[in-house]
Design an enzyme around this catalytic site. Structure first.
Site, short mmCIF file in Angstrom:
data_model
loop_
_atom_site.label_atom_id
_atom_site.label_comp_id
_atom_site.label_asym_id
_atom_site.label_seq_id
_atom_site.Cartn_x
_atom_site.Cartn_y
_atom_site.Cartn_z
N LYS A 98 0.82 -1.21 0.00
CA LYS A 98 0.00 0.00 0.00
C LYS A 98 0.85 1.26 0.00
CE LYS A 98 -4.39 -1.48 2.01
NZ LYS A 98 -5.40 -1.20 3.04
N LYS B 221 -13.18 -3.09 -5.62
CA LYS B 221 -14.01 -1.90 -5.71
C LYS B 221 -13.23 -0.71 -6.23
CE LYS B 221 -13.60 -2.12 -0.70
NZ LYS B 221 -14.36 -2.62 0.43
N LYS C 26 -7.53 -9.62 -8.51
CA LYS C 26 -8.67 -9.77 -7.62
C LYS C 26 -9.78 -8.79 -8.01
CE LYS C 26 -9.20 -9.87 -2.65
NZ LYS C 26 -8.59 -9.74 -1.33
#
Ligand code: TRP
Length: 340
Positions: free
Chosen positions: A119, A205, A202
């Protein structure tokens, strides 16, 4: 070895950082419902809003996404009568225990977390301190309930190992046998739902392409259209799972079918082996609409009644605090805090 026995209790959480997708539903929520209904555990499910703000969240969007996630949980079958359903920030003991754990966990442990490295990327000096401390808060989420089972995806396994390390170090430093040392088991065979545009990624969203995912708020036509347009290869479906090994897109659609129908991949292939996507996709679309429309309808009904959602969350927080307050108090006593 722990000689204390703990009540079998499940805890899991999802970040309210965007819309709910089929990936969240099949990969997590459906399993949460099964564990709730199995009756073998007490179950606590959480919208982790404090985790969401480790990266920037627009306040209005955060409020909306938290309520929408709550609606998604309830519409999918999480019953406030059978499970404790909470928003993390409404149960302050999570953050309070996280502070204690910030003082137990070591910098070196946190620096090894692959999710942080992913991240933060090259940006390590400019991400929030909260993003670095994220796993200590996650450990607190789990251990403030003395939870024994934590259903999560594979990507969270390292965080569960850290939770275990924190429990061991706390127990050792203070000479107690207070926090359960949970086994980092990934419960059951959760379905890893991949992008409809790229079978190696994956379903997410945050993918810029809306066609890559099925949102739990999509209507029947949109669901059917996205499945029709899903990337596939030109071959027919194999009749055995082995034949899907080098075919990520085909495998993804078969996995989705199996999970939605609650049958094995082998069964799907026994029924559809030899079929072309021209006929398998409409069958999948029909199944998906059948299973997902009632959920999306119930979600929009709930979203139109915000007061009802807020009432359920307030009630959940109250039930949760009956569990968390005594555990925090005991922790403070162990640590040596006056007034605990
Ligand atoms: N980190 C988890 C995820 O991103 C969410 C989470 C936060 C969680 N706290 C938790 C999951 C506690 C299980 C238990 O998926």
């Amino acid at each position: 070895m722990s000689d204390t026995s703990f009540t079998p209790r499940v805890f899991s959480g999802i970040q309210p950082s965007g819309g709910l997708t089929l990936g969240n539903y099949l990969g997590a929520i459906k399993r949460f419902v099964d564990m709730q209904n199995a009756g073998d555990f007490e179950t606590v499910y959480c919208m982790v809003d404090l985790h969401a703000i480790t990266v920037w969240q627009d306040p209005a969007a955060l409020r909306h996404n938290t309520r929408e996630l709550a609606a998604g949980f309830i519409a999918s079958g999480i019953s406030p009568d059978k499970s404790i359903l909470i928003n993390q920030s409404q149960v302050p003991e999570h953050a309070q225990l996280a502070w204690i754990f910030n003082c137990v966990a070591r910098m070196g442990w946190m620096q090894r977390m692959t999710q942080f490295k992913d991240k933060a990327g090259k940006n390590t000096q400019n991400v929030s301190l909260g993003l670095f401390g994220y796993p200590a808060l996650m450990a607190a989420d789990i251990l403030i309930y003395h939870a024994t089972h934590v259903p999560v995806g594979d990507d969270q396994k390292q965080h569960l190992e850290l939770t275990r390390d924190i429990a061991i170090k706390f127990n050792h430093d203070f000479g107690v046998d207070f926090f359960p040392v949970i086994e980092p088991v990934i419960e059951g065979a959760a379905t890893r739902v991949m992008s409809l545009r790229d079978g190696s990624k994956k379903m997410s969203k945050s993918d810029p392409s809306d066609a890559s995912r099925i949102n739990m708020t999509d209507d029947a036509d949109t669901i059917a259209k996205k499945i029709r347009k899903a990337k596939t290869d030109p071959d027919a479906l194999p009749s055995e799972a082995k034949g899907l090994e080098e075919r990520p897109e085909a495998r993804n659609l078969v996995n989705i079918y199996a999970a939605l129908a609650d049958i094995s991949v082998d069964q799907v292939l026994a029924d559809h082996g030899g079929a072309q996507f021209g006929s398998f996709k409409p069958a999948l679309a029909e199944l998906a609409v059948d299973k997902l429309s009632p959920i999306s309808k119930e979600m929009s009904r709930l979203m139109a009644d915000q007061a009802e959602i807020d009432r359920i969350l307030a009630q959940g927080a109250q039930q949760a605090r009956a569990l968390t307050a005594p555990i925090l108090k005991k922790t403070y006593e162990i640590v040596g805090m006056v007034g605990a």
